[in-house]
Design a protein around this motif. Structure first.
Motif, short mmCIF file in Angstrom:
data_model
loop_
_atom_site.label_atom_id
_atom_site.label_comp_id
_atom_site.label_asym_id
_atom_site.label_seq_id
_atom_site.Cartn_x
_atom_site.Cartn_y
_atom_site.Cartn_z
N ASN A 195 0.84 -1.20 0.00
CA ASN A 195 0.00 0.00 0.00
C ASN A 195 0.88 1.25 0.00
N TYR A 196 0.32 2.32 -0.52
CA TYR A 196 0.96 3.63 -0.37
C TYR A 196 -0.16 4.66 -0.29
N GLY A 197 0.18 5.85 0.22
CA GLY A 197 -0.82 6.90 0.33
C GLY A 197 -0.55 7.74 1.57
N PRO A 198 -1.49 8.63 1.92
CA PRO A 198 -1.32 9.49 3.08
C PRO A 198 -1.18 8.68 4.37
N LYS A 199 -0.48 9.25 5.33
CA LYS A 199 -0.39 8.74 6.71
C LYS A 199 0.54 7.54 6.87
N GLN A 200 1.32 7.21 5.85
CA GLN A 200 2.24 6.09 6.02
C GLN A 200 3.45 6.55 6.83
N HIS A 201 3.99 5.64 7.64
CA HIS A 201 5.13 6.00 8.51
C HIS A 201 6.34 6.40 7.67
N ASP A 202 7.08 7.38 8.18
CA ASP A 202 8.26 7.90 7.48
C ASP A 202 9.28 6.85 7.08
N GLU A 203 9.33 5.72 7.80
CA GLU A 203 10.37 4.72 7.54
C GLU A 203 10.16 3.96 6.23
N LYS A 204 8.93 3.98 5.69
CA LYS A 204 8.63 3.16 4.51
C LYS A 204 9.15 3.81 3.22
N LEU A 205 9.21 3.02 2.15
CA LEU A 205 9.92 3.44 0.93
C LEU A 205 9.44 4.79 0.38
N ILE A 206 8.14 4.91 0.14
CA ILE A 206 7.68 6.11 -0.56
C ILE A 206 7.83 7.38 0.29
N PRO A 207 7.41 7.38 1.58
CA PRO A 207 7.68 8.58 2.39
C PRO A 207 9.18 8.89 2.49
N THR A 208 10.02 7.83 2.53
CA THR A 208 11.47 8.07 2.61
C THR A 208 11.96 8.79 1.36
N ILE A 209 11.52 8.32 0.20
CA ILE A 209 11.98 8.97 -1.04
C ILE A 209 11.55 10.45 -1.04
N ILE A 210 10.30 10.71 -0.68
CA ILE A 210 9.81 12.09 -0.72
C ILE A 210 10.57 12.96 0.29
N ARG A 211 10.74 12.43 1.50
CA ARG A 211 11.38 13.21 2.58
C ARG A 211 12.83 13.52 2.26
N LYS A 212 13.54 12.48 1.81
CA LYS A 212 14.96 12.67 1.50
C LYS A 212 15.11 13.67 0.35
N ALA A 213 14.25 13.53 -0.66
CA ALA A 213 14.34 14.46 -1.79
C ALA A 213 14.13 15.90 -1.33
N LEU A 214 13.08 16.11 -0.54
CA LEU A 214 12.76 17.47 -0.12
C LEU A 214 13.86 18.08 0.76
N SER A 215 14.54 17.21 1.54
CA SER A 215 15.60 17.76 2.40
C SER A 215 16.97 17.66 1.72
N HIS A 216 16.93 17.36 0.44
CA HIS A 216 18.14 17.29 -0.38
C HIS A 216 19.19 16.33 0.15
N GLN A 217 18.72 15.18 0.65
CA GLN A 217 19.65 14.13 1.07
C GLN A 217 19.63 13.01 0.04
N LYS A 218 20.63 12.11 0.14
CA LYS A 218 20.65 10.97 -0.78
C LYS A 218 19.39 10.13 -0.63
N ILE A 219 18.85 9.68 -1.75
CA ILE A 219 17.65 8.82 -1.73
C ILE A 219 18.13 7.38 -1.84
N PRO A 220 18.02 6.61 -0.74
CA PRO A 220 18.61 5.27 -0.76
C PRO A 220 17.71 4.25 -1.46
N ILE A 221 18.28 3.52 -2.40
CA ILE A 221 17.54 2.45 -3.10
C ILE A 221 18.32 1.15 -2.92
N TYR A 222 17.62 0.13 -2.40
CA TYR A 222 18.27 -1.16 -2.15
C TYR A 222 18.75 -1.84 -3.42
#
Ligand code: NAD
Length: 340
Positions: A195-222
Motif C-alpha cells: 500500500n501507499y498513500g497518506p499517513k504512512q510511517h516515514d520509515e517506509k519506501l515512498i515517504p522516505t523517497i519524498i522526505r529525503k528528496a525534499l531535504s536534499h539528502q541521498k535517496i537510498p535504493i536497495y
C-alpha cells in the motif's frame, strides 16, 4: 438506531487510520472501538478527523493483553473485528524478530480466541444474537514468498514466507483459518499487496523517497532497484476490506492488488519527476538517487492476481500508480511543510 460495535485494531497506523474515517462515514450505525498500543508506528494525529466522533472510541493497549481484550468485548458488546494491528516493517523484523512473533502470532490468537468465547457457545454453535459476527484478518501478499519474472499470486498459491515479518503473518493467517475449520467461526482473510498513500510511517519506501528528496539528502535504493511490488493506493485497499467484511464468504481468502507492478527505481524516478514539477530546484531530484547494500533475503517480485475479488465482489482499484502517487506527494508536501 441500534449501533453495531466493531473492534478495529491497530488503527493509529497507516492503513487503519485511512480506513476508520472512510468506514465511519459510510456506515452511520457503526461504533468503532480502536485498540492500539501506540508503538512507534502508531500516531493519534492520524485520526484527528474522527477523535470527537461519538461513534469512535480509542483504547490504548496491547492485543496480546487478554484481560484487556476480554473487557473490551464485554464493555462494548463487540459484534465484529477487523484486525489491522501488527508489527509491519520487514527491516525491523530482520533486526528484532521476537516482537513480530509476539504481536502478529500471539496477538492474533488472543483476539480470535476471545472473539470465539464471546460469540459462540461451542464449535459450530453461535450464541443467540451473535450469528452474524465476523472476524476479518488483514494480511499481506508477502506470505506467498517471491515470484520470478512471470506469474501472479492467487488465493491458491502455496505459502512460502521468506522474512520473519511474512512468516509471522503467515502464522496468524493459519490461526484464523484453523478457527474457521475447527470451531466454525465466521472469518475472512484479505491478503493485500504493498500500500501507499497518506499517513504512512516515514520509515517506509515512498515517504522516505519524498522526505529525503525534499531535504536534499541521498535517496537510498536497495540493491539494483529492480525489486518489483504491486502498488495499491490505500483507499482502494480500504474499499476492498469493506466489501470483503460485508460480502465475502466465510472461511475464504481474498487477494487485493492493484495490477500496478512497478520496480523501486521507477518509483524513485517518478516521485522525483513529480517533485521536479511541483517543487523545482536547479538540478533534478533524480541526482539524489543512490544505490545502497541490499536488504538481507530481499524478495524480488510480488504481484497479485485480484480476479477473485474483482469477479465475485465487483471490486476494482480506482487509482493507478501514477494517479495515486500524485495525491500522495501532495499530501506529504503539506505534512513536511508543517513539520519544517
Ligand atoms: P502500521 O505499522 O502502519 O500500523 C500498525 C499499527 O498497529 C500501529 O498503530 C501500532 O501502534 C499498532 N500495534 C502494533 N503492535 C500492537 C499491539 N501489540 N497491540 C495493539 N496495537 C499494536 O501498519 P499498516 O501498514 O497500517 O498495516 C496494517 C495491517 O495491514 C498489518 O496487519 C499489515 O501486515 C497489513 N498489510 C500492510 C501492507 C502495507 O503495505 N502497509 C500491505 C499488506 C498488508
Amino acid at each position: 438506531m441500534n449501533k453495531k460495535h466493531v473492534l478495529v485494531t491497530g488503527c493509529a497506523g497507516f492503513i487503519g487510520s485511512n480506513f476508520v474515517p472512510y468506514f465511519l462515514e459510510k456506515y452511520p450505525d457503526y461504533h468503532l472501538v480502536n485498540l492500539d498500543l501506540l508503538t512507534y508506528a502508531g500516531n493519534l494525529d492520524n485520526l484527528v478527523e474522527v477523535q470527537n466522533s461519538e461513534r469512535y472510541t480509542f483504547v490504548q493497549g496491547d492485543i496480546c493483553d487478554r484481560t484487556l481484550v476480554e473487557s473490551i468485548f464485554e464493555d462494548y458488546n463487540i459484534q465484529g473485528v477487523i484486525h489491522f494491528a501488527a508489527e509491519s516493517h520487514v527491516d525491523n523484523s530482520i533486526k528484532n524478530p521476537g516482537v513480530f512473533i509476539e504481536t502478529n502470532v500471539n496477538g492474533t490468537f488472543t483476539l480470535i480466541d476471545v472473539a470465539y468465547k464471546n460469540w459462540m457457545e461451542k464449535p459450530f454453535v453461535h450464541l443467540e444474537g451473535y450469528e452474524e459476527c465476523r472476524f476479518h484478518h488483514i494480511s499481506t501478499d508477502e506470505v506467498y514468498g517471491t515470484l520470478g519474472a512471470t506469474g501472479l499470486f492467487t488465493e491458491m498459491t502455496s505459502y512460502a514466507p521468506n522474512s520473519p515479518y511474512s512468516a509471522s503473518k503467515a502464522g496468524s493467517d493459519m490461526i484464523v483459518r484453523a478457527y474457521h475449520h475447527t470451531y466454525g467461526m465466521n472469518t475472512v482473510i484479505t491478503n493485500c499487496s504493498n500500500n501507499y498513500g497518506p499517513k504512512q510511517h516515514d520509515e517506509k519506501l515512498i515517504p522516505t523517497i519524498i522526505r529525503k528528496a525534499l531535504s536534499h539528502q541521498k535517496i537510498p535504493i536497495y540493491g539494483d532497484g529492480k525489486n518489483i511490488r504491486d502498488w495499491l493506493y490505500v483507499l482502494d485497499h480500504c474499499k476492498g476490506i469493506d466489501l470483503v467484511f460485508h460480502e465475502g464468504n466465510s472461511g475464504e481468502t481474498y487477494n487485493i492488488g492493484g495490477r500496478n507492478e512497478r520496480d523501486n527505481l521507477y518509483i524513485a524516478h517518478k516521485i522525483c519527476e513529480i517533485l521536479d514539477t511541483l517543487k523545482p530546484k536547479k538540478t533534478s531530484y533524480k541526482e539524489l538517487i543512490t544505490f545502497v547494500e541490499d536488504r538481507a533475503g530481499h524478495d524480488r517480485r510480488y504481484a497479485i492476481d485480484a480476479t477473485k475479488i474483482e469477479t465475485k465482489l465487483g471490486w476494482e482499484a480506482e487509482e493507478n500508480f501514477e494517479s495515486g502517487i500524485l495525491k500522495t506527494i501532495i499530501w506529504y508536501l503539506e505534512k513536511y511543510k508543517l513539520e519544517a
